[in-house]
Design a protein around this motif. Structure first.
Motif, PDB file in Angstrom:
ATOM      1  N   ALA A  38     -31.825  11.588   0.264  1.00  0.00           N
ATOM      2  CA  ALA A  38     -33.115  11.360  -0.391  1.00  0.00           C
ATOM      3  C   ALA A  38     -34.103  12.503  -0.163  1.00  0.00           C
ATOM      4  O   ALA A  38     -35.238  12.414  -0.598  1.00  0.00           O
ATOM      5  CB  ALA A  38     -33.719  10.051   0.116  1.00  0.00           C
ATOM      6  N   MET A  39     -33.697  13.559   0.498  1.00  0.00           N
ATOM      7  CA  MET A  39     -34.634  14.627   0.860  1.00  0.00           C
ATOM      8  C   MET A  39     -35.282  15.337  -0.324  1.00  0.00           C
ATOM      9  O   MET A  39     -36.454  15.691  -0.233  1.00  0.00           O
ATOM     10  CB  MET A  39     -33.926  15.640   1.765  1.00  0.00           C
ATOM     11  N   PRO A  40     -34.618  15.586  -1.445  1.00  0.00           N
ATOM     12  CA  PRO A  40     -35.296  16.328  -2.524  1.00  0.00           C
ATOM     13  C   PRO A  40     -36.578  15.656  -3.030  1.00  0.00           C
ATOM     14  O   PRO A  40     -37.554  16.350  -3.305  1.00  0.00           O
ATOM     15  CB  PRO A  40     -34.238  16.402  -3.621  1.00  0.00           C
ATOM     16  N   LEU A  41     -36.603  14.340  -3.129  1.00  0.00           N
ATOM     17  CA  LEU A  41     -37.820  13.684  -3.624  1.00  0.00           C
ATOM     18  C   LEU A  41     -38.995  13.816  -2.659  1.00  0.00           C
ATOM     19  O   LEU A  41     -40.075  14.254  -3.061  1.00  0.00           O
ATOM     20  CB  LEU A  41     -37.528  12.221  -3.946  1.00  0.00           C
ATOM     21  N   PRO A  42     -38.823  13.472  -1.371  1.00  0.00           N
ATOM     22  CA  PRO A  42     -39.952  13.673  -0.459  1.00  0.00           C
ATOM     23  C   PRO A  42     -40.320  15.138  -0.281  1.00  0.00           C
ATOM     24  O   PRO A  42     -41.471  15.460  -0.001  1.00  0.00           O
ATOM     25  CB  PRO A  42     -39.473  13.071   0.858  1.00  0.00           C
ATOM     26  N   ALA A  43     -39.343  16.030  -0.443  1.00  0.00           N
ATOM     27  CA  ALA A  43     -39.665  17.455  -0.344  1.00  0.00           C
ATOM     28  C   ALA A  43     -40.672  17.852  -1.420  1.00  0.00           C
ATOM     29  O   ALA A  43     -41.512  18.720  -1.204  1.00  0.00           O
ATOM     30  CB  ALA A  43     -38.398  18.292  -0.448  1.00  0.00           C
ATOM     31  N   LEU A 116     -41.391  22.118  12.077  1.00  0.00           N
ATOM     32  CA  LEU A 116     -42.131  20.849  12.151  1.00  0.00           C
ATOM     33  C   LEU A 116     -43.631  21.081  12.319  1.00  0.00           C
ATOM     34  O   LEU A 116     -44.442  20.361  11.715  1.00  0.00           O
ATOM     35  CB  LEU A 116     -41.593  19.974  13.279  1.00  0.00           C
ATOM     36  N   LEU A 117     -44.011  22.068  13.130  1.00  0.00           N
ATOM     37  CA  LEU A 117     -45.435  22.386  13.279  1.00  0.00           C
ATOM     38  C   LEU A 117     -46.045  22.813  11.947  1.00  0.00           C
ATOM     39  O   LEU A 117     -47.139  22.367  11.571  1.00  0.00           O
ATOM     40  CB  LEU A 117     -45.638  23.496  14.311  1.00  0.00           C
ATOM     41  N   GLN A 118     -45.329  23.659  11.225  1.00  0.00           N
ATOM     42  CA  GLN A 118     -45.844  24.147   9.944  1.00  0.00           C
ATOM     43  C   GLN A 118     -45.988  23.022   8.928  1.00  0.00           C
ATOM     44  O   GLN A 118     -47.032  22.878   8.285  1.00  0.00           O
ATOM     45  CB  GLN A 118     -44.903  25.210   9.375  1.00  0.00           C
ATOM     46  N   VAL A 119     -44.942  22.250   8.784  1.00  0.00           N
ATOM     47  CA  VAL A 119     -44.950  21.191   7.765  1.00  0.00           C
ATOM     48  C   VAL A 119     -45.910  20.068   8.158  1.00  0.00           C
ATOM     49  O   VAL A 119     -46.612  19.521   7.308  1.00  0.00           O
ATOM     50  CB  VAL A 119     -43.514  20.666   7.530  1.00  0.00           C
ATOM     51  N   GLY A 120     -45.958  19.747   9.458  1.00  0.00           N
ATOM     52  CA  GLY A 120     -46.897  18.717   9.918  1.00  0.00           C
ATOM     53  C   GLY A 120     -48.344  19.129   9.693  1.00  0.00           C
ATOM     54  O   GLY A 120     -49.171  18.328   9.244  1.00  0.00           O
ATOM     55  N   ALA A 121     -48.664  20.374  10.004  1.00  0.00           N
ATOM     56  CA  ALA A 121     -50.031  20.863   9.780  1.00  0.00           C
ATOM     57  C   ALA A 121     -50.347  20.898   8.288  1.00  0.00           C
ATOM     58  O   ALA A 121     -51.436  20.499   7.861  1.00  0.00           O
ATOM     59  CB  ALA A 121     -50.199  22.249  10.401  1.00  0.00           C
ATOM     60  N   TRP A 122     -49.411  21.352   7.488  1.00  0.00           N
ATOM     61  CA  TRP A 122     -49.609  21.396   6.038  1.00  0.00           C
ATOM     62  C   TRP A 122     -49.874  20.003   5.487  1.00  0.00           C
ATOM     63  O   TRP A 122     -50.708  19.812   4.596  1.00  0.00           O
ATOM     64  CB  TRP A 122     -48.402  22.040   5.378  1.00  0.00           C
ATOM     65  N   ALA A 123     -49.172  19.013   6.018  1.00  0.00           N
ATOM     66  CA  ALA A 123     -49.318  17.641   5.527  1.00  0.00           C
ATOM     67  C   ALA A 123     -50.693  17.055   5.839  1.00  0.00           C
ATOM     68  O   ALA A 123     -51.086  16.069   5.212  1.00  0.00           O
ATOM     69  CB  ALA A 123     -48.226  16.755   6.113  1.00  0.00           C
ATOM     70  N   LEU A 124     -51.421  17.641   6.760  1.00  0.00           N
ATOM     71  CA  LEU A 124     -52.767  17.133   7.058  1.00  0.00           C
ATOM     72  C   LEU A 124     -53.708  17.275   5.867  1.00  0.00           C
ATOM     73  O   LEU A 124     -54.684  16.539   5.752  1.00  0.00           O
ATOM     74  CB  LEU A 124     -53.359  17.848   8.277  1.00  0.00           C
ATOM     75  N   TRP A 125     -53.411  18.198   4.975  1.00  0.00           N
ATOM     76  CA  TRP A 125     -54.239  18.369   3.775  1.00  0.00           C
ATOM     77  C   TRP A 125     -54.031  17.224   2.791  1.00  0.00           C
ATOM     78  O   TRP A 125     -54.893  16.950   1.972  1.00  0.00           O
ATOM     79  CB  TRP A 125     -53.941  19.693   3.080  1.00  0.00           C
ATOM     80  N   MET A 126     -52.870  16.575   2.849  1.00  0.00           N
ATOM     81  CA  MET A 126     -52.555  15.440   1.966  1.00  0.00           C
ATOM     82  C   MET A 126     -51.580  14.543   2.719  1.00  0.00           C
ATOM     83  O   MET A 126     -50.370  14.782   2.696  1.00  0.00           O
ATOM     84  CB  MET A 126     -51.934  15.947   0.655  1.00  0.00           C
ATOM     85  N   PHE A 130     -46.565  13.378   4.815  1.00  0.00           N
ATOM     86  CA  PHE A 130     -45.943  13.065   6.101  1.00  0.00           C
ATOM     87  C   PHE A 130     -44.606  12.352   5.928  1.00  0.00           C
ATOM     88  O   PHE A 130     -43.796  12.326   6.849  1.00  0.00           O
ATOM     89  CB  PHE A 130     -46.880  12.249   6.996  1.00  0.00           C
ATOM     90  N   VAL A 131     -44.352  11.791   4.753  1.00  0.00           N
ATOM     91  CA  VAL A 131     -43.028  11.213   4.477  1.00  0.00           C
ATOM     92  C   VAL A 131     -41.973  12.306   4.622  1.00  0.00           C
ATOM     93  O   VAL A 131     -40.906  12.099   5.213  1.00  0.00           O
ATOM     94  CB  VAL A 131     -42.991  10.582   3.066  1.00  0.00           C
ATOM     95  N   SER A 132     -42.276  13.473   4.115  1.00  0.00           N
ATOM     96  CA  SER A 132     -41.345  14.611   4.221  1.00  0.00           C
ATOM     97  C   SER A 132     -41.163  15.031   5.668  1.00  0.00           C
ATOM     98  O   SER A 132     -40.055  15.386   6.080  1.00  0.00           O
ATOM     99  CB  SER A 132     -41.866  15.794   3.421  1.00  0.00           C
ATOM    100  N   VAL A 133     -42.229  14.994   6.445  1.00  0.00           N
ATOM    101  CA  VAL A 133     -42.142  15.372   7.856  1.00  0.00           C
ATOM    102  C   VAL A 133     -41.197  14.417   8.587  1.00  0.00           C
ATOM    103  O   VAL A 133     -40.347  14.849   9.368  1.00  0.00           O
ATOM    104  CB  VAL A 133     -43.542  15.379   8.514  1.00  0.00           C
ATOM    105  N   ALA A 134     -41.322  13.115   8.321  1.00  0.00           N
ATOM    106  CA  ALA A 134     -40.454  12.119   8.963  1.00  0.00           C
ATOM    107  C   ALA A 134     -38.990  12.341   8.591  1.00  0.00           C
ATOM    108  O   ALA A 134     -38.109  12.288   9.458  1.00  0.00           O
ATOM    109  CB  ALA A 134     -40.904  10.716   8.582  1.00  0.00           C
ATOM    110  N   LEU A 135     -38.717  12.605   7.334  1.00  0.00           N
ATOM    111  CA  LEU A 135     -37.333  12.850   6.908  1.00  0.00           C
ATOM    112  C   LEU A 135     -36.789  14.167   7.464  1.00  0.00           C
ATOM    113  O   LEU A 135     -35.614  14.258   7.821  1.00  0.00           O
ATOM    114  CB  LEU A 135     -37.228  12.823   5.393  1.00  0.00           C
ATOM    115  N   LEU A 136     -37.634  15.159   7.545  1.00  0.00           N
ATOM    116  CA  LEU A 136     -37.221  16.435   8.112  1.00  0.00           C
ATOM    117  C   LEU A 136     -36.892  16.267   9.593  1.00  0.00           C
ATOM    118  O   LEU A 136     -35.885  16.800  10.075  1.00  0.00           O
ATOM    119  CB  LEU A 136     -38.333  17.468   7.922  1.00  0.00           C
ATOM    120  N   LEU A 137     -37.703  15.508  10.315  1.00  0.00           N
ATOM    121  CA  LEU A 137     -37.438  15.242  11.728  1.00  0.00           C
ATOM    122  C   LEU A 137     -36.094  14.537  11.896  1.00  0.00           C
ATOM    123  O   LEU A 137     -35.306  14.885  12.777  1.00  0.00           O
ATOM    124  CB  LEU A 137     -38.568  14.410  12.338  1.00  0.00           C
TER     125      LEU A 137
END
Length: 167
Positions: A38-43, A116-126, A130-137
């Motif tokens: 399911a990664m492409p959709l949350p990405a 994870l730091l990059q994507v987590g920080a980026w997700a703070l804007w929207m 964070f769904v993508s961050v959870a799947l990436l983790l």
């Protein structure tokens, strides 16, 4: 230049780096990558902040930029260290020389932590991103399990300050 503009630039740098890594990876090694189906959709959610970003209060925008820059630096330093040791691989069962110096002295997987730091920080804007961050983790956890199994066969064990993320 605003913090959000710099954050966008850093996110594009992350994407370019990942494209370069994947482009330099042989096709047979690329097939071994563990990615949730399911990664492409949350990405795609990671693109949401480009169009629908929240304004962060006070100096939080620049703090986000700092965390993204720190993550990018950590990722690149980890990749460079592995390339110099001729031990860089995107598949869990290929490197023959486990690293225990440099960034790897303190961290088990500095590249994953940097991403994870990059994507987590980026997700703070929207925050929906964070769904993508959870799947990436979760994807990284699976990769680390495979890496640990492979290293156990080589009679090598390495744990770092980030090991709690991968359990």
């Amino acid at each position: 230049m605003s913090a959000f503009t710099v954050s966008r630039i850093l996110f594009v740098c992350l994407l370019i780096n990942e494209a370069v890594v994947m482009g330099r990876t042989p096709p047979e090694e690329r097939q071994r990558i563990i990615m949730p189906r399911a990664m492409p959709l949350p990405a795609l959610l990671l693109l949401a902040p480009f169009f629908f970003a929240f304004e962060l209060p006070g100096g939080w925008g620049w703090r986000v930029v700092f965390v993204q820059a720190l993550g990018l630096g950590m990722e690149l330093a980890g990749e460079i260290q592995l390339m110099r040791a001729r031990s860089y691989s995107v598949a869990a069962n290929l490197p023959a020389q486990p690293q225990t110096t440099g960034l790897y002295r303190r961290l088990e997987n500095p590249i994953y932590v940097g991403i994870l730091l990059q994507v987590g920080a980026w997700a703070l804007w929207m925050p929906v991103a964070f769904v993508s961050v959870a799947l990436l983790l979760e994807s990284f956890r699976r990769m680390v399990r495979e890496e640990r199994e492979y290293l156990a066969r080589l009679a090598v064990s390495h744990r770092g300050a980030d090991s709690f993320l991968w359990n």
